[in-house]
Design a protein around this motif. Structure first.
Motif: not given
Length: 205
Positions: A69-83, A142-156
């Motif tokens: 939800l924060l970082s996005g990423g690869v998204h398949l357009k066809n719903p069945w290939t996505c599933m 940029q705000k999302n990037r900071v949030i993502i890196l803080n979460i990943v770093g903290f969880c690590c």
């Protein structure tokens, strides 16, 4: 038009009211997404139950989509290939969690640290990636990037301390964040694009 699109349009026409600010097409698209998510959950439950990894799969899935939800990423357009891709990735993740959980704590800590560390580096370089629900506004990105890196770093860091106590959770987090991070890589977008084109050619034939 697929059977799901037909159902979505019928439902959209029924619930569309004069004061509704959305068009029938927009409502139908939203309904279709909800129906697809319901089907995804049912299919994921059935397949993971057959493999006897329901708990592991849904733990990985929850952690995976939290970061997505924060970082996005690869998204398949066809719903069945996505599933199909979702079922393969999440069941594979659950399978890994079940079997990696047998790793002795010292090695598990090392494994988690390396895996989450790699995920942090990928997120540092590529997050947030392009996606329909990730804003393209530079400030928000940029705000999302900071949030993502803080979460990943903290969880690590937290994982290294908790690996002896919440063993499975740490391994599940490592698998989930590493899977999501791989989907941020440009090569993942290229592979997804080729798969979609190949699928389209198969449908046309």
């Amino acid at each position: 038009m697929t059977w799901m699109e037909k159902i979505s349009w019928r439902l959209a026409k029924r619930i569309k009211m004069d004061e509704t600010p959305y068009s029938i097409g927009q409502l139908a698209h939203g309904i279709e997404i909800v129906l697809l998510n319901i089907l995804n959950v049912i299919a994921l439950f059935v397949t993971s139950a057959l493999l006897q990894i329901v708990g592991e799969v849904f733990l990985v899935t929850a952690l995976f989509f939290f970061h997505r939800l924060l970082s996005g990423g690869v998204h398949l357009k066809n719903p069945w290939t996505c599933m199909t891709a979702t079922l393969l990735l999440m069941n594979a993740g659950g399978y890994l969690v079940k079997h990696l959980s047998a790793t002795v704590p010292p090695y598990a800590a090392l494994l988690a640290g390396v895996g989450i560390g790699i995920a942090f580096l990928i997120n540092y370089r590529y997050a947030p990636a392009e996606h329909t629900y990730v804003s393209t506004d530079p400030k928000i990105q940029q705000k999302n990037r900071v949030i993502i890196l803080n979460i990943v770093g903290f969880c690590c860091i937290l994982s290294l301390f908790l690996v002896e106590y919440v063993y499975q959770l740490v391994i599940a987090y490592m698998v989930a964040i590493l899977t999501q991070s791989i989907l941020l890589l440009p090569v993942s977008f290229q592979i997804a694009n080729r798969l979609e084109k190949h699928f389209e050619r198969m449908v046309v034939k």
